[in-house]
Motif scaffolding. Structure first.
Motif, PDB file in Angstrom:
ATOM      1  N   PHE A 196       1.452  10.392   6.925  1.00 46.04           N
ATOM      2  CA  PHE A 196       1.380   9.696   5.651  1.00 46.04           C
ATOM      3  C   PHE A 196       0.036   8.974   5.554  1.00 46.04           C
ATOM      4  CE2 PHE A 196       5.560   9.756   7.515  1.00 46.04           C
ATOM      5  CZ  PHE A 196       6.375  10.275   6.510  1.00 46.04           C
ATOM      6  N   LEU A 197      -0.530   8.900   4.360  1.00 46.67           N
ATOM      7  CA  LEU A 197      -1.768   8.156   4.133  1.00 46.67           C
ATOM      8  C   LEU A 197      -1.495   6.925   3.281  1.00 46.67           C
ATOM      9  CD1 LEU A 197      -4.454  10.892   3.267  1.00 46.67           C
ATOM     10  CD2 LEU A 197      -4.061   9.757   5.456  1.00 46.67           C
ATOM     11  N   PHE A 198      -2.186   5.832   3.607  1.00 45.70           N
ATOM     12  CA  PHE A 198      -2.207   4.666   2.714  1.00 45.70           C
ATOM     13  C   PHE A 198      -3.614   4.093   2.702  1.00 45.70           C
ATOM     14  CE2 PHE A 198      -1.000   2.816   6.830  1.00 45.70           C
ATOM     15  CZ  PHE A 198      -1.735   1.639   6.894  1.00 45.70           C
ATOM     16  N   THR A 199      -3.939   3.368   1.641  1.00 44.20           N
ATOM     17  CA  THR A 199      -5.302   2.856   1.426  1.00 44.20           C
ATOM     18  C   THR A 199      -5.330   1.355   1.619  1.00 44.20           C
ATOM     19  OG1 THR A 199      -5.781   4.639  -0.125  1.00 44.20           O
ATOM     20  CG2 THR A 199      -7.226   2.713  -0.194  1.00 44.20           C
ATOM     21  N   LEU A 200      -6.221   0.917   2.499  1.00 39.89           N
ATOM     22  CA  LEU A 200      -6.379  -0.491   2.837  1.00 39.89           C
ATOM     23  C   LEU A 200      -7.709  -0.985   2.280  1.00 39.89           C
ATOM     24  CD1 LEU A 200      -5.535  -3.007   4.591  1.00 39.89           C
ATOM     25  CD2 LEU A 200      -6.768  -1.939   6.479  1.00 39.89           C
ATOM     26  N   HIS A 201      -7.675  -2.027   1.448  1.00 40.60           N
ATOM     27  CA  HIS A 201      -8.901  -2.608   0.890  1.00 40.60           C
ATOM     28  C   HIS A 201      -9.239  -3.889   1.654  1.00 40.60           C
ATOM     29  CE1 HIS A 201      -9.027   0.124  -2.550  1.00 40.60           C
ATOM     30  NE2 HIS A 201      -7.717  -0.038  -2.652  1.00 40.60           N
TER      31      HIS A 201
ATOM     32  N   LYS B 256     -10.434   1.715   3.326  1.00 39.26           N
ATOM     33  CA  LYS B 256     -10.087   2.596   4.433  1.00 39.26           C
ATOM     34  C   LYS B 256      -8.776   3.317   4.119  1.00 39.26           C
ATOM     35  CE  LYS B 256     -12.303  -0.266   7.985  1.00 39.26           C
ATOM     36  NZ  LYS B 256     -13.270   0.738   8.428  1.00 39.26           N
ATOM     37  N   ARG B 257      -8.775   4.625   4.354  1.00 39.90           N
ATOM     38  CA  ARG B 257      -7.545   5.391   4.253  1.00 39.90           C
ATOM     39  C   ARG B 257      -7.008   5.623   5.657  1.00 39.90           C
ATOM     40  NH1 ARG B 257      -7.808  10.506   0.384  1.00 39.90           N
ATOM     41  NH2 ARG B 257      -9.901  10.690   1.273  1.00 39.90           N
TER      42      ARG B 257
ATOM     43  N   MET C  88       0.847  -1.195   0.000  1.00 45.80           N
ATOM     44  CA  MET C  88       0.000   0.000   0.000  1.00 45.80           C
ATOM     45  C   MET C  88       0.883   1.246   0.000  1.00 45.80           C
ATOM     46  SD  MET C  88      -2.680  -1.568   2.820  1.00 45.80           S
ATOM     47  CE  MET C  88      -1.337  -2.304   3.776  1.00 45.80           C
ATOM     48  N   PRO C  89       0.997   1.924  -1.150  1.00 45.34           N
ATOM     49  CA  PRO C  89       1.880   3.089  -1.244  1.00 45.34           C
ATOM     50  C   PRO C  89       1.486   4.189  -0.261  1.00 45.34           C
ATOM     51  CG  PRO C  89       1.219   2.343  -3.425  1.00 45.34           C
ATOM     52  CD  PRO C  89       0.391   1.585  -2.442  1.00 45.34           C
ATOM     53  N   LEU C  90       2.494   4.852   0.284  1.00 46.83           N
ATOM     54  CA  LEU C  90       2.292   5.956   1.211  1.00 46.83           C
ATOM     55  C   LEU C  90       2.271   7.278   0.464  1.00 46.83           C
ATOM     56  CD1 LEU C  90       4.774   4.821   4.000  1.00 46.83           C
ATOM     57  CD2 LEU C  90       2.320   5.147   4.342  1.00 46.83           C
ATOM     58  N   THR C  91       1.325   8.140   0.854  1.00 47.55           N
ATOM     59  CA  THR C  91       1.298   9.520   0.385  1.00 47.55           C
ATOM     60  C   THR C  91       1.730  10.408   1.536  1.00 47.55           C
ATOM     61  OG1 THR C  91      -0.513   9.090  -1.167  1.00 47.55           O
ATOM     62  CG2 THR C  91      -0.154  11.377  -0.509  1.00 47.55           C
TER      63      THR C  91
ATOM     64  N   ARG D 147       8.739   4.973  16.842  1.00 54.34           N
ATOM     65  CA  ARG D 147       7.353   4.731  17.241  1.00 54.34           C
ATOM     66  C   ARG D 147       6.411   5.446  16.272  1.00 54.34           C
ATOM     67  NH1 ARG D 147       4.274   6.870  21.869  1.00 54.34           N
ATOM     68  NH2 ARG D 147       5.901   8.460  21.899  1.00 54.34           N
ATOM     69  N   VAL D 148       5.411   4.718  15.760  1.00 54.06           N
ATOM     70  CA  VAL D 148       4.385   5.312  14.895  1.00 54.06           C
ATOM     71  C   VAL D 148       3.022   4.884  15.414  1.00 54.06           C
ATOM     72  CG1 VAL D 148       5.892   5.292  12.859  1.00 54.06           C
ATOM     73  CG2 VAL D 148       4.312   3.379  13.248  1.00 54.06           C
ATOM     74  N   GLU D 149       1.999   5.632  15.032  1.00 55.49           N
ATOM     75  CA  GLU D 149       0.633   5.221  15.315  1.00 55.49           C
ATOM     76  C   GLU D 149      -0.145   5.176  14.012  1.00 55.49           C
ATOM     77  OE1 GLU D 149      -1.127   8.053  17.967  1.00 55.49           O
ATOM     78  OE2 GLU D 149      -0.917   9.740  16.571  1.00 55.49           O
ATOM     79  N   LEU D 150      -1.082   4.245  13.926  1.00 55.02           N
ATOM     80  CA  LEU D 150      -2.003   4.160  12.799  1.00 55.02           C
ATOM     81  C   LEU D 150      -3.338   4.716  13.256  1.00 55.02           C
ATOM     82  CD1 LEU D 150      -1.213   0.641  11.277  1.00 55.02           C
ATOM     83  CD2 LEU D 150      -0.127   2.855  10.808  1.00 55.02           C
ATOM     84  N   VAL D 151      -3.948   5.578  12.416  1.00 51.81           N
ATOM     85  CA  VAL D 151      -5.106   6.355  12.845  1.00 51.81           C
ATOM     86  C   VAL D 151      -6.237   6.242  11.837  1.00 51.81           C
ATOM     87  CG1 VAL D 151      -5.938   8.682  13.375  1.00 51.81           C
ATOM     88  CG2 VAL D 151      -3.647   7.982  14.108  1.00 51.81           C
ATOM     89  N   LEU D 152      -7.399   5.831  12.310  1.00 50.89           N
ATOM     90  CA  LEU D 152      -8.671   5.942  11.601  1.00 50.89           C
ATOM     91  C   LEU D 152      -9.611   6.774  12.468  1.00 50.89           C
ATOM     92  CD1 LEU D 152      -9.118   2.290  10.265  1.00 50.89           C
ATOM     93  CD2 LEU D 152      -8.974   4.350   8.851  1.00 50.89           C
TER      94      LEU D 152
END
Length: 504
Positions: free
Chosen positions: A465-470, A476-477, A455-458, A487-492
């Motif tokens: 950064f945004l990536f798209t999950l199908h 979901k972006r 999933m490419p990062l924008t 350390r990173v967090e993933l956010v929806l």
């Protein structure tokens, strides 16, 4: 009832929407009613693409989140053992702070900041189809150490509070489906059922469908459903309950008023989301309702308690907009004006100077942390989502969008220029829950074997950064937000706190 109420116009409006469901496709039913009975009923499409039996107002569907106010009625009926001001940790001692300190009322009124269980699982790489059970899910929630936001400071939709309060009641011997059968279905003489999991058999339940872009597909879901969205029934059964709720007789006396009592944030500001109900406005009038969405099912109802009238929309297809159908039918009934979609905000991506809070404008649609809402003209340059469950009010100041999202003050700036994904982000990242992904060549690589997704990062700048999950019917972006070098967090929108650490 006001003399100007025009049921003929409301019926014609609803019928126009129903006709958009083709006779050989999944469909739905739209019912208009008041305390004198059902004023109209329009159904079209089919219950099943296997049998092509016609859809009707008796077709049984999944109500999804329309379940919530039923469950809140159960909670209010047991205020001798569980109170809205109780801490969740008082009833579920395995929870730790800050989740344990959220009150029962905050858990139910969307101000608790509780991360949504399903979106947490998505951020761990688990599909909508992955089977999960109640006990392991509760143990997972007991391991969480972060909220989406400080309890009482914002409003943002989450199903987790309902799951937790249901677990608390079950420990005291009170099951949601028992309440449904004994206090609702039995007294009203209608059929409801609240299964625990998707695969539990439910009498006469019709399949749900989503469209892949090429063909209709059967829906499915693996998540243990919980009282956030487990109830099943027909349009007519839901209508009977809503008529009884508005009538307020016998065991239902005063119940609607208690469910829709205004809730307040910690600083005293009122919220438009109460106990499983959300307020809506047309002109100067206020209405109350709620929607529901499961893969392949959409449900919505809208009530005018003053005239004891309302609309129910049920459907076994993913693309139904029940809110639009009910609101336009109510506007036709009352003669009140529909809100005007916003115009004039430049399309594009916007993001705060710090943190993971991004939005995108496309015409009058605003996508905030991957949740879509239509924005409407609110006067004096302001635009508003007019949504109690995802409130947003913004205006342009220069090139910035300034105002509130979820009642929290936000200042969004346009994403300007081209940003790159730094090489320093590359490597393997692991969650405390054991989930892993890799960042390689500017993309997130998640999953194994045939479900390995690249999933490419924008890049949005400043470590966002945004990536798209199908995932089946869902797209979901996700915002990947670098908290520090390791350390990173993933956010929806509904889960903003899933952390990963760089693997050595």
């Amino acid at each position: 009832m006001p003399a100007h109420f025009d049921w003929h116009a409301a019926s014609a409006t609803a019928e126009g929407f129903a006709k958009q469901w083709a006779e050989n496709e999944p469909g739905g039913a739209i019912v208009g009613f008041d305390d004198s009975g059902i004023r109209f009923s329009h159904a079209r499409g089919v219950e099943s693409l296997a049998t092509f039996a016609p859809f009707s107002a008796e077709s049984v569907v999944r109500y999804a989140s329309v379940t919530k106010h039923f469950f809140c009625a159960m909670v209010l009926g047991h205020d001798d053992i569980i109170k809205l001001d109780d801490r969740l940790g008082h009833h579920l001692p395995e929870l730790v702070s800050p989740l344990a300190d959220v009150t029962v009322g905050q858990a139910l009124d969307m101000s608790g900041g509780l991360p949504d269980t399903r979106e947490c699982l998505s951020l761990l790489g688990l599909s909508v189809y992955t089977d999960t059970q109640a006990a392991p899910l509760l143990a997972f929630l007991a391991r969480l150490r972060r909220l989406n936001f400080d309890a009482g400071s914002e409003v943002s939709y989450s199903n987790t509070g309902y799951r937790l309060v249901e677990a608390a009641l079950e420990r005291k011997g009170f099951a949601f489906d028992d309440f449904i059968q004994n206090d609702v279905a039995g007294p009203l003489g209608v059929t409801f059922k609240a299964p625990d999991v998707w695969n539990d058999p439910v009498a006469s339940l019709v399949p749900g469908y989503w469209h892949s872009g090429e063909r209709w597909q059967l829906s499915a879901a693996g998540l243990h459903i919980s009282a956030s969205g487990s109830l099943t029934g027909s349009a007519n059964a839901l209508t009977a309950w809503l008529q009884a709720l508005m009538g307020g007789h016998g065991r239902y006396e005063g119940l609607l008023e208690r469910l829709q009592t205004t809730r307040f944030l910690a600083d005293g500001r009122p919220s438009g989301y109460s106990l499983g109900l959300r307020s809506s406005t047309l002109g100067e009038r206020s209405f109350v309702g709620h929607g529901g969405s499961h893969p392949g099912y959409k449900t919505y109802f809208l009530l005018d308690p003053e005239s004891r009238s309302g609309f129910v929309v049920v459907s076994n297809r993913e693309d139904t907009n029940g809110n639009k159908i009910a609101l336009e039918s109510m506007a036709a009934l009352t003669g009140l004006p529909l809100p005007t979609p916003a115009a004039g905000i430049p399309d594009g991506l916007y993001i705060t100077e710090q943190g993971p809070w991004w939005l995108e404008i496309k015409g009058s649609v605003c996508t905030y942390l991957d949740a879509d809402d239509t924005l409407y003209d609110d006067g004096d340059g302001w635009v508003s989502s007019r949504s109690a469950s995802s409130p947003m009010r913004l205006r342009l100041e220069g090139s910035a969008l300034v105002g509130e999202a979820g009642h929290a003050a936000r200042w969004f700036l346009p994403v300007a220029g081209q940003h790159v994904v730094p090489a320093s982000l590359s490597g393997a990242w692991q969650s405390p829950e054991g989930a892993e992904f890799e960042i390689r060549d500017g993309a997130v690589v998640m999953g194994v074997g045939p479900v390995r997704n690249v999933m490419p990062l924008t890049a949005l700048g400043n470590g966002r950064f945004l990536f798209t999950l199908h995932d089946g019917p869902w797209t979901k972006r996700v915002c990947l937000h670098a908290l520090d070098d390791n350390r990173v967090e993933l956010v929806l929108n509904r889960a903003r706190m899933m952390e990963y650490r760089r693997r050595p």
